[in-house]
Design an enzyme around this catalytic site. Structure first.
Site, PDB file in Angstrom:
ATOM      1  N   TYR A 187       1.260  -0.735   0.213  1.00 33.69           N
ATOM      2  CA  TYR A 187      -0.130   0.008  -0.059  1.00 33.69           C
ATOM      3  C   TYR A 187       0.842   1.340  -0.282  1.00 33.69           C
ATOM      4  O   TYR A 187       1.564   1.247   0.633  1.00 33.69           O
ATOM      5  CB  TYR A 187      -1.064   0.611   1.156  1.00 33.69           C
ATOM      6  CG  TYR A 187      -2.024  -1.090   0.954  1.00 33.69           C
ATOM      7  CD1 TYR A 187      -3.196  -0.902   0.617  1.00 33.69           C
ATOM      8  CD2 TYR A 187      -1.591  -1.760   1.668  1.00 33.69           C
ATOM      9  CE1 TYR A 187      -4.384  -1.889   0.436  1.00 33.69           C
ATOM     10  CE2 TYR A 187      -2.537  -3.609   2.099  1.00 33.69           C
ATOM     11  CZ  TYR A 187      -3.967  -2.980   1.183  1.00 33.69           C
ATOM     12  OH  TYR A 187      -5.036  -3.986   1.148  1.00 33.69           O
ATOM     13  N   ASP A 271     -20.757  -9.573  -5.105  1.00 31.67           N
ATOM     14  CA  ASP A 271     -20.765  -7.801  -4.971  1.00 31.67           C
ATOM     15  C   ASP A 271     -21.750  -7.100  -5.041  1.00 31.67           C
ATOM     16  O   ASP A 271     -22.374  -5.946  -5.457  1.00 31.67           O
ATOM     17  CB  ASP A 271     -19.479  -7.563  -5.845  1.00 31.67           C
ATOM     18  CG  ASP A 271     -18.573  -7.631  -5.627  1.00 31.67           C
ATOM     19  OD1 ASP A 271     -17.894  -8.029  -5.179  1.00 31.67           O
ATOM     20  OD2 ASP A 271     -17.593  -6.604  -6.249  1.00 31.67           O
ATOM     21  N   GLY A 280      -7.780  -6.102   2.616  1.00 29.08           N
ATOM     22  CA  GLY A 280      -8.415  -7.055   3.312  1.00 29.08           C
ATOM     23  C   GLY A 280      -8.762  -8.234   2.333  1.00 29.08           C
ATOM     24  O   GLY A 280      -8.386  -9.934   2.520  1.00 29.08           O
TER      25      GLY A 280
HETATM   26  C1  FAD Z   1      -9.010  -3.548  -8.195  1.00 28.35           C
HETATM   27  C2  FAD Z   1     -10.172  -5.137  -7.365  1.00 28.35           C
HETATM   28  C3  FAD Z   1      -8.958  -5.625  -6.525  1.00 28.35           C
HETATM   29  C4  FAD Z   1      -9.833  -6.409  -5.844  1.00 28.35           C
HETATM   30  N1  FAD Z   1      -9.766  -7.038  -4.959  1.00 28.35           N
HETATM   31  C5  FAD Z   1      -9.983  -8.259  -4.322  1.00 28.35           C
HETATM   32  C6  FAD Z   1      -8.962  -8.467  -3.306  1.00 28.35           C
HETATM   33  O1  FAD Z   1      -7.427  -8.841  -3.212  1.00 28.35           O
HETATM   34  N2  FAD Z   1      -9.420 -10.228  -2.894  1.00 28.35           N
HETATM   35  C7  FAD Z   1     -10.735 -10.131  -3.247  1.00 28.35           C
HETATM   36  O2  FAD Z   1     -11.572 -11.272  -2.077  1.00 28.35           O
HETATM   37  N3  FAD Z   1     -11.936  -9.446  -3.666  1.00 28.35           N
HETATM   38  C8  FAD Z   1     -10.986  -8.612  -4.454  1.00 28.35           C
HETATM   39  N4  FAD Z   1     -11.521  -7.243  -5.160  1.00 28.35           N
HETATM   40  C9  FAD Z   1     -12.975  -8.261  -4.831  1.00 28.35           C
HETATM   41  C10 FAD Z   1     -13.671  -8.773  -6.326  1.00 28.35           C
HETATM   42  O3  FAD Z   1     -13.094  -9.041  -7.405  1.00 28.35           O
HETATM   43  C11 FAD Z   1     -15.357  -9.449  -6.369  1.00 28.35           C
HETATM   44  O4  FAD Z   1     -15.706  -8.871  -5.358  1.00 28.35           O
HETATM   45  C12 FAD Z   1     -15.743  -9.934  -6.544  1.00 28.35           C
HETATM   46  O5  FAD Z   1     -15.104 -10.373  -8.533  1.00 28.35           O
HETATM   47  C13 FAD Z   1     -16.879 -10.467  -6.801  1.00 28.35           C
HETATM   48  O6  FAD Z   1     -17.722 -11.311  -7.958  1.00 28.35           O
HETATM   49  P1  FAD Z   1     -18.773 -11.026  -8.541  1.00 28.35           P
HETATM   50  O7  FAD Z   1     -19.149 -12.436  -9.439  1.00 28.35           O
HETATM   51  O8  FAD Z   1     -20.305 -10.888  -8.085  1.00 28.35           O
HETATM   52  O9  FAD Z   1     -19.114  -9.838  -9.717  1.00 28.35           O
HETATM   53  P2  FAD Z   1     -18.018  -9.199 -11.153  1.00 28.35           P
HETATM   54  O10 FAD Z   1     -16.615 -10.088 -10.443  1.00 28.35           O
HETATM   55  O11 FAD Z   1     -18.511  -8.119 -11.217  1.00 28.35           O
HETATM   56  O12 FAD Z   1     -19.166  -9.934 -12.433  1.00 28.35           O
HETATM   57  C14 FAD Z   1     -20.524  -9.694 -11.991  1.00 28.35           C
HETATM   58  C15 FAD Z   1     -20.121 -10.542 -13.268  1.00 28.35           C
HETATM   59  O13 FAD Z   1     -21.719  -9.795 -14.282  1.00 28.35           O
HETATM   60  C16 FAD Z   1     -21.761  -9.798 -15.573  1.00 28.35           C
HETATM   61  N5  FAD Z   1     -23.107  -8.856 -15.583  1.00 28.35           N
HETATM   62  C17 FAD Z   1     -23.520  -7.610 -15.032  1.00 28.35           C
HETATM   63  N6  FAD Z   1     -24.298  -6.932 -15.672  1.00 28.35           N
HETATM   64  C18 FAD Z   1     -24.910  -8.412 -16.246  1.00 28.35           C
HETATM   65  C19 FAD Z   1     -26.084  -8.724 -17.102  1.00 28.35           C
HETATM   66  N7  FAD Z   1     -27.061  -7.866 -17.166  1.00 28.35           N
HETATM   67  N8  FAD Z   1     -25.812  -9.468 -18.234  1.00 28.35           N
HETATM   68  C20 FAD Z   1     -24.837 -10.725 -17.950  1.00 28.35           C
HETATM   69  N9  FAD Z   1     -23.775 -10.014 -17.390  1.00 28.35           N
HETATM   70  C21 FAD Z   1     -23.718  -9.134 -16.758  1.00 28.35           C
HETATM   71  C22 FAD Z   1     -20.575  -8.761 -15.572  1.00 28.35           C
HETATM   72  O14 FAD Z   1     -19.897  -8.084 -16.552  1.00 28.35           O
HETATM   73  C23 FAD Z   1     -18.874  -9.461 -14.737  1.00 28.35           C
HETATM   74  O15 FAD Z   1     -18.870 -10.092 -15.459  1.00 28.35           O
HETATM   75  C24 FAD Z   1     -10.509  -6.605  -5.472  1.00 28.35           C
HETATM   76  C25 FAD Z   1     -12.260  -5.864  -6.361  1.00 28.35           C
HETATM   77  C26 FAD Z   1     -11.542  -4.577  -7.379  1.00 28.35           C
HETATM   78  C27 FAD Z   1     -12.467  -3.912  -8.647  1.00 28.35           C
END
Ligand code: FAD
Length: 493
Positions: A187, A271, A280
């Site tokens: 960081y 998310d 974290g």
């Molecule tokens: C820079 C960064 C660093 C991170 N570091 C960490 C870490 O070290 N450790 C950790 O645990 N977490 C970390 N995270 C958080 C982690 O990436 C997210 O919590 C995780 O990706 C959540 O997964 P998800 O599937 O809920 O959402 P996402 O990964 O955002 O996936 C949602 C998906 O839904 C799709 N989508 C959206 N709307 C539609 C629709 N209408 N139709 C079809 N598809 C759709 C999107 O294209 C996307 O692929 C980090 C995040 C960021 C941005």
């Protein structure tokens, strides 16, 4: 099961790097833990976290030198994973397809309706004709800006946006600035920017992030490659460095928890349910936890093993975890990146190891008999009470007791009365239910089983398919009748 994803492929960005031992436990039950360990060269080596001005500049604080500082031997038999989301998602995809899931990329969910019986969703493949999908349930795993959550009118609570970052994935030779064999996370509190820099699973590839200020009119367009190169040079203290920039994107550091995780037949996960600052590393891990929680509960209801009211347990159990994750990550953010952050009104942080391995669920799907209000306990001294993770016990053959769990309901018995009772109840209810008796079905060379599970002779513990203790008892006069009763309650039958 049908999954639609509007992008053409799995994540190209490593984003959620790192799997907690709890996530590895869930992956072990899915049979992919070794593959996930295998795709990260640094998997067994661990994590170092440093707060500094720049990579060669003054170090303000070392949060973690190496993983052996975290003594978790009594808590868990599995290691931390260090793999990034870009390499884990293909493994999850292959595993989902092997189980019969259909996954359609380049396909967007554009609208949906629900009634008492089903959800009807309009989906639209890129360049193809839209079509209607009918399903019993819809899981909104559509990320932090969830349109499905918006459409349902579910408000979010929390501080909201606390910062904006430009994220960069770049290739370069940083020499010995970072340790190559561990996840070496910095960081950076640099005089010119606040940010972070970390290595990835690909040697010579790094992720860098620096804050920017939309409220002052800044946008991603203000960060052309020359400016990013300058920032990376300042961060690494390598004034001649010529990074090859592979990806640039803006992201918002935010703290939001959806007020409800469910509306009728639609569930929010990952998310979409909560967004947490990345300080974290819990966002991705708890997204996996949400997915697993929904998977076993929906499967139980769809198979007719449980009543539909079991699904109320999802929000009751996962939303408090989301709040603890967000609060704890906010306190981490203040310490590591944003000392000016005003956290008045934000709940206290909890110990991150307790949150990861010593969390407690409270819902109709666990029968809690004590009045201890604490949300977590020390997983190195587990109590075995209902609502907590089933404690780890080494079986002496290289396995953990956790290897007996995760594929259905399990009775762990500390005496002989439970085996035939379990068989009887499994046959009567059709629920996948197995009994393992200490000393008969598994070894306990360290003699810790009864202590960690808090079991008297001939007592038993009922463990759910997600490895959570549902109920614990001493000896009872009618084990089959009692077990039937308990199972009916926790499954809302
Ligand atoms: C820079 C960064 C660093 C991170 N570091 C960490 C870490 O070290 N450790 C950790 O645990 N977490 C970390 N995270 C958080 C982690 O990436 C997210 O919590 C995780 O990706 C959540 O997964 P998800 O599937 O809920 O959402 P996402 O990964 O955002 O996936 C949602 C998906 O839904 C799709 N989508 C959206 N709307 C539609 C629709 N209408 N139709 C079809 N598809 C759709 C999107 O294209 C996307 O692929 C980090 C995040 C960021 C941005």
């Amino acid at each position: 099961m049908l999954v639609v994803e509007r992008h053409a492929s799995t994540s190209v960005h490593p984003r959620a790097s790192g799997q907690t031992p709890r996530t590895m436990e869930l992956y072990r039950w899915a049979g992919i833990d070794e593959e996930v360990l295998g795709v990260s060269e640094r998997a067994s080596q661990g994590l170092r976290i440093t707060i500094a001005s720049s990579l060669a500049g003054p170090v303000f604080h070392r949060l973690l030198e190496d993983m052996s500082e975290l003594d978790l031997d009594a808590a868990v038999g599995l290691p931390w994973g260090m793999a990034g989301q870009d390499v884990v998602e293909p493994i999850l995809l292959a595993r989902a397809e092997k189980s019969g899931a259909q996954v359609r990329f380049s396909t967007t969910l554009t609208s949906f309706e629900q009634d008492a019986e089903e959800v009807a969703a309009q989906v639209s493949p890129d360049g193809g004709e839209p079509y209607l999908v009918r399903a019993r349930y819809l899981v909104a795993a559509d990320g932090g800006r969830s349109r499905i959550r918006e459409r349902l009118g579910i408000p979010v609570d929390g501080l909201g946006a606390i910062g904006h970052s430009i994220g960069v994935v770049f290739d370069a030779d940083l020499g010995d600035r970072l340790q190559p064999d561990v996840t070496d996370l910095y960081y950076l509190q640099h005089p010119e920017f606040t940010g972070a820099l970390v290595n990835t699973d690909v040697p010579g590839r790094y992720v860098f992030a620096a804050d920017y200020h939309p409220e002052r009119g800044e946008s991603v367009d203000d960060f052309p490659p020359e400016r990013l190169t300058k920032l990376i040079r300042a961060a690494t203290d390598l004034p001649e460095l010529a990074p090859e920039i592979r990806w640039v994107g803006a992201w918002e550091m935010a703290a939001r928890v959806a007020r409800h995780f469910r509306a009728g037949r639609v569930f929010l996960a990952g998310d979409a349910a909560k967004v947490t600052p990345p300080t974290g590393g819990m966002g991705g891990n708890t997204a996996v936890g949400d997915g697993h929680a929904l998977a076993w509960q929906l499967a139980a209801v769809l198979r007719g093993e449980a009543g539909p009211r079991l699904l109320d347990a999802y929000e009751a159990e996962r939303r408090p975890i989301a709040e603890l994750v967000v609060n704890t990550s906010l306190h981490n953010a203040k310490q590591r990146m944003a000392p000016e952050l005003d956290l008045s009104g934000v709940g206290d942080p909890v110990d991150q190891i307790e949150l990861t391995l010593g969390f407690r669920y409270r819902s109709s799907a666990v029968l809690i008999e004590d009045d201890d209000p604490r949300p977590t306990e020390n997983p190195n001294a587990p109590s075995g009470r209902a609502g907590f993770r089933a404690p780890h016990v080494p079986l002496g053959d290289g396995r953990s007791i956790v290897d007996l769990l995760g594929r259905g309901w399990v009775v762990l018995a500390n005496g002989p009365s439970w085996r035939s009772a379990t068989r009887e109840v499994a046959a009567e209810t059709g629920v996948a239910l197995q009994c393992f008796e200490a000393g008969q079905d598994f070894g306990d060379p360290q003699g810790v089983f009864a202590v960690r599970y808090g079991l008297e002779p001939d007592g038993a513990t009922l463990v759910r398919p997600d490895g959570i203790v549902a109920w614990r008892t001493g000896p009872v006069p009618d084990p089959a009748g009692t077990l039937w009763d308990v199972l009916a309650r926790v499954l809302s039958r």
